[in-house]
Design a protein around this motif. Structure first.
Motif, PDB file in Angstrom:
ATOM      1  N   ASN A   2       8.144  12.619   5.962  1.00 54.12           N
ATOM      2  CA  ASN A   2       7.843  11.209   6.188  1.00 54.12           C
ATOM      3  C   ASN A   2       7.221  10.968   7.554  1.00 54.12           C
ATOM      4  N   SER A   3       7.616  11.771   8.534  1.00 53.39           N
ATOM      5  CA  SER A   3       7.016  11.651   9.860  1.00 53.39           C
ATOM      6  C   SER A   3       5.526  11.971   9.796  1.00 53.39           C
ATOM      7  N   LYS A   4       5.179  13.011   9.059  1.00 53.66           N
ATOM      8  CA  LYS A   4       3.783  13.429   8.931  1.00 53.66           C
ATOM      9  C   LYS A   4       2.938  12.356   8.255  1.00 53.66           C
ATOM     10  N   LYS A   5       3.514  11.669   7.262  1.00 50.61           N
ATOM     11  CA  LYS A   5       2.780  10.632   6.533  1.00 50.61           C
ATOM     12  C   LYS A   5       2.718   9.316   7.298  1.00 50.61           C
ATOM     13  N   LEU A   6       3.829   8.941   7.914  1.00 49.50           N
ATOM     14  CA  LEU A   6       3.943   7.594   8.458  1.00 49.50           C
ATOM     15  C   LEU A   6       3.379   7.415   9.865  1.00 49.50           C
ATOM     16  N   TYR A   7       3.562   8.379  10.743  1.00 47.40           N
ATOM     17  CA  TYR A   7       3.158   8.184  12.132  1.00 47.40           C
ATOM     18  C   TYR A   7       1.675   7.817  12.291  1.00 47.40           C
ATOM     19  N   PRO A   8       0.736   8.600  11.765  1.00 55.03           N
ATOM     20  CA  PRO A   8      -0.673   8.218  11.940  1.00 55.03           C
ATOM     21  C   PRO A   8      -1.011   6.884  11.285  1.00 55.03           C
ATOM     22  N   LEU A   9      -0.367   6.582  10.139  1.00 56.36           N
ATOM     23  CA  LEU A   9      -0.627   5.322   9.446  1.00 56.36           C
ATOM     24  C   LEU A   9      -0.123   4.139  10.265  1.00 56.36           C
ATOM     25  N   LEU A  10       1.080   4.253  10.809  1.00 56.65           N
ATOM     26  CA  LEU A  10       1.649   3.176  11.612  1.00 56.65           C
ATOM     27  C   LEU A  10       0.869   2.971  12.900  1.00 56.65           C
ATOM     28  N   GLU A  11       0.377   4.042  13.489  1.00 53.36           N
ATOM     29  CA  GLU A  11      -0.446   3.924  14.697  1.00 53.36           C
ATOM     30  C   GLU A  11      -1.741   3.170  14.392  1.00 53.36           C
ATOM     31  N   ALA A  12      -2.355   3.498  13.261  1.00 52.64           N
ATOM     32  CA  ALA A  12      -3.601   2.821  12.869  1.00 52.64           C
ATOM     33  C   ALA A  12      -3.344   1.352  12.557  1.00 52.64           C
ATOM     34  N   ALA A  13      -2.265   1.055  11.850  1.00 58.31           N
ATOM     35  CA  ALA A  13      -1.932  -0.332  11.514  1.00 58.31           C
ATOM     36  C   ALA A  13      -1.661  -1.145  12.774  1.00 58.31           C
ATOM     37  N   THR A  14      -1.041  -0.528  13.770  1.00 61.45           N
ATOM     38  CA  THR A  14      -0.773  -1.201  15.040  1.00 61.45           C
ATOM     39  C   THR A  14      -2.080  -1.516  15.762  1.00 61.45           C
ATOM     40  N   ARG A  15      -3.028  -0.578  15.766  1.00 63.69           N
ATOM     41  CA  ARG A  15      -4.331  -0.812  16.405  1.00 63.69           C
ATOM     42  C   ARG A  15      -5.077  -1.961  15.726  1.00 63.69           C
ATOM     43  N   LEU A  16      -4.849  -2.131  14.427  1.00 66.35           N
ATOM     44  CA  LEU A  16      -5.512  -3.205  13.681  1.00 66.35           C
ATOM     45  C   LEU A  16      -4.785  -4.545  13.807  1.00 66.35           C
ATOM     46  N   ASN A  17      -3.692  -4.567  14.576  1.00 70.27           N
ATOM     47  CA  ASN A  17      -2.889  -5.796  14.798  1.00 70.27           C
ATOM     48  C   ASN A  17      -2.318  -6.360  13.497  1.00 70.27           C
ATOM     49  N   LEU A  18      -1.906  -5.472  12.611  1.00 71.02           N
ATOM     50  CA  LEU A  18      -1.298  -5.904  11.353  1.00 71.02           C
ATOM     51  C   LEU A  18       0.216  -6.021  11.509  1.00 71.02           C
ATOM     52  N   PHE A  38       4.818   1.275   1.037  1.00 68.94           N
ATOM     53  CA  PHE A  38       5.773   1.830   0.076  1.00 68.94           C
ATOM     54  C   PHE A  38       5.832   3.339   0.256  1.00 68.94           C
ATOM     55  N   CYS A  39       7.038   3.840   0.497  1.00 70.25           N
ATOM     56  CA  CYS A  39       7.163   5.271   0.748  1.00 70.25           C
ATOM     57  C   CYS A  39       8.534   5.763   0.291  1.00 70.25           C
ATOM     58  N   PRO A  40       8.601   6.796  -0.534  1.00 71.01           N
ATOM     59  CA  PRO A  40       9.913   7.353  -0.879  1.00 71.01           C
ATOM     60  C   PRO A  40      10.435   8.198   0.284  1.00 71.01           C
ATOM     61  N   HIS A  41      11.750   8.245   0.422  1.00 67.17           N
ATOM     62  CA  HIS A  41      12.327   9.127   1.433  1.00 67.17           C
ATOM     63  C   HIS A  41      12.387  10.536   0.858  1.00 67.17           C
ATOM     64  N   VAL A  42      11.682  11.455   1.506  1.00 66.93           N
ATOM     65  CA  VAL A  42      11.698  12.850   1.091  1.00 66.93           C
ATOM     66  C   VAL A  42      12.478  13.662   2.109  1.00 66.93           C
ATOM     67  N   SER A  43      11.967  13.674   3.338  1.00 64.35           N
ATOM     68  CA  SER A  43      12.644  14.334   4.450  1.00 64.35           C
ATOM     69  C   SER A  43      12.081  13.751   5.731  1.00 64.35           C
ATOM     70  N   ARG A  44      12.783  13.951   6.827  1.00 67.41           N
ATOM     71  CA  ARG A  44      12.312  13.440   8.103  1.00 67.41           C
ATOM     72  C   ARG A  44      10.934  14.029   8.434  1.00 67.41           C
ATOM     73  N   LYS A  45      10.777  15.324   8.228  1.00 67.74           N
ATOM     74  CA  LYS A  45       9.526  15.994   8.575  1.00 67.74           C
ATOM     75  C   LYS A  45       8.373  15.477   7.721  1.00 67.74           C
ATOM     76  N   ILE A  63       0.839  -1.203   0.000  1.00 67.07           N
ATOM     77  CA  ILE A  63       0.000   0.000   0.000  1.00 67.07           C
ATOM     78  C   ILE A  63       0.871   1.249   0.000  1.00 67.07           C
ATOM     79  N   ARG A  64       0.274   2.331  -0.451  1.00 71.17           N
ATOM     80  CA  ARG A  64       0.893   3.644  -0.319  1.00 71.17           C
ATOM     81  C   ARG A  64       0.551   4.197   1.063  1.00 71.17           C
ATOM     82  N   PRO A  65       1.286   5.181   1.551  1.00 69.90           N
ATOM     83  CA  PRO A  65       1.043   5.670   2.910  1.00 69.90           C
ATOM     84  C   PRO A  65      -0.195   6.559   3.016  1.00 69.90           C
ATOM     85  N   ASN A  66      -1.371   5.922   2.908  1.00 72.25           N
ATOM     86  CA  ASN A  66      -2.604   6.673   3.174  1.00 72.25           C
ATOM     87  C   ASN A  66      -3.625   5.747   3.834  1.00 72.25           C
ATOM     88  N   MET A  67      -4.502   6.335   4.606  1.00 75.83           N
ATOM     89  CA  MET A  67      -5.450   5.581   5.420  1.00 75.83           C
ATOM     90  C   MET A  67      -6.421   4.765   4.572  1.00 75.83           C
TER      91      MET A  67
END
Length: 355
Positions: free
Chosen positions: A96-112, A87-94, A66-70
């Motif tokens: 990628n942090s904005k894109k990845l953090y909420p997505l990873l939190e949601a994926a963790t809640r879903l036990n994926l 799948f995510c290209p490295h752009v900058s820390r700021k 998947i791409r980094p979107n909900m």
């Protein structure tokens, strides 16, 4: 320790991209499972269109890309994927942090099970590596996938980068290279040599940007890297079957699995192969389920003709060989191709009848 490498299959993904029939996809899946791959990577949006949503996910070890979107995350979850590769290209820390953090939190809640794929990993600076290390630990990410989407890296760069990453990454490390400049297989072998245990490959190297050919990586690992590798004796036919499901034919000169790679014609060449096959063959044809072929054509000499006749249970004299060879060469030139056994036998019988 000589741990077996796990191959992450990209072949089915290519079948999905080509919109092949569901029946062909099922045949591909069964054949690929026999090759003992690790995960089968599929783009979630393409999988949704395939009509195979009811397929048993566990039996094939699918991983949803998947791409980094909900929206894509929840689509993967509702389709039954329990493993996702973001799948995510490295752009900058700021960024990628904005894109990845909420997505990873949601994926963790879903036990994926989460796998993080940075498509242009070579662009990560020494400072930014720390950002990804924290992500890997915080969200219990199963693998960090080092991507080379543009296929611009060479084996020396790959080895150096991944040897370092293998020391600092707190989870499994994967390599996913592409073949834009014909380096995918060499880069995959460099990654294995650097200690990477998971490699993205595709049968025949298929893919929109190409991948490391699984069959080439298998043989390279065994013969060049001296790894313990299981290779089924029907590898060539299995690969041909899988590619045929996508409407593709294996070129006769395709490395490892082409039916013509063990075909020999010239005289001295044939003499060497008969005495010691390793002089001309990096591995035996039986290793992948192929056979050695001796063909007679315009370049053939007396040695190759003698060996061919012996294979046909004909013991020809030196005088007969000298008489046959010009006629055989002439016919090969006229028909613009090699002679079949029936043609050779007819010429031999005709020549013998004259005597």
């Amino acid at each position: 320790m000589n741990k077996p490498v796990i191959y992450m299959d990209q072949t089915v993904n290519e079948g999905l991209r080509r919109n092949i029939r569901s029946a062909n996809l099922q045949l591909m899946l069964k054949a690929i499972k026999e090759l003992q791959v690790g995960y089968i990577d599929v783009v979630v949006s393409d999988w949704e269109k395939s009509g195979l949503r009811s397929c048993n996910m566990e039996s094939y070890f699918f991983r949803g890309n998947i791409r980094p979107n909900m929206h894509e995350l929840y689509k993967a979850y509702h389709l039954g994927f329990d493993k996702i590769s973001i799948f995510c290209p490295h752009v900058s820390r700021k960024s990628n942090s904005k894109k990845l953090y909420p997505l990873l939190e949601a994926a963790t809640r879903l036990n994926l099970d989460i796998f993080l794929h940075i498509e242009n990993a070579a662009q990560i600076s020494a400072v930014d590596i720390d950002f990804y290390l924290k992500l890997l630990v915080k969200f219990n990410i199963k693998s960090f996938i080092y991507g080379d989407k543009e296929g611009r890296l060479d084996p020396f760069q790959i080895y150096e980068a991944l040897a370092y990453m293998a020391k600092v990454i707190p989870c499994s490390l994967e390599f996913h290279g592409h073949n834009m400049y014909g380096m995918a297989t060499a880069n995959a072998l460099a990654a294995i040599r650097a200690g990477v245990g998971r490699i993205a490959t595709a049968i025949g190297g298929v893919g929109e940007r190409g991948h490391a050919a699984m069959e080439e990586v298998l043989l390279g690992s065994r013969h060049l890297l001296k790894k313990t590798v299981h290779i089924d004796a029907s590898l060539a036919s299995n690969c041909a079957h899988i590619l045929a499901c996508m409407g593709l034919k294996v070129p006769v000169n395709k490395a490892i699995i082409g039916t013509g790679i063990f075909t020999h014609e010239s005289g001295l060449h044939v003499d060497g192969v008969v005495k010691d096959p390793s002089l001309y063959e990096a591995f035996s044809p039986e290793e992948v389920g192929l056979i050695r072929k001796l063909v007679i054509g315009k370049h053939s000499g007396s040695v190759s003709l003698r060996v061919k006749l012996q294979q046909m249970n004909i013991q020809a004299t030196d005088e007969e060989i000298r008489a046959l060879l010009p006629k055989i060469r002439k016919l090969a030139v006229l028909q613009k191709g090699n002679l079949g056994e029936e043609q050779i036998r007819k010429i031999y019988d005709t020549e013998l009848a004259r005597d």
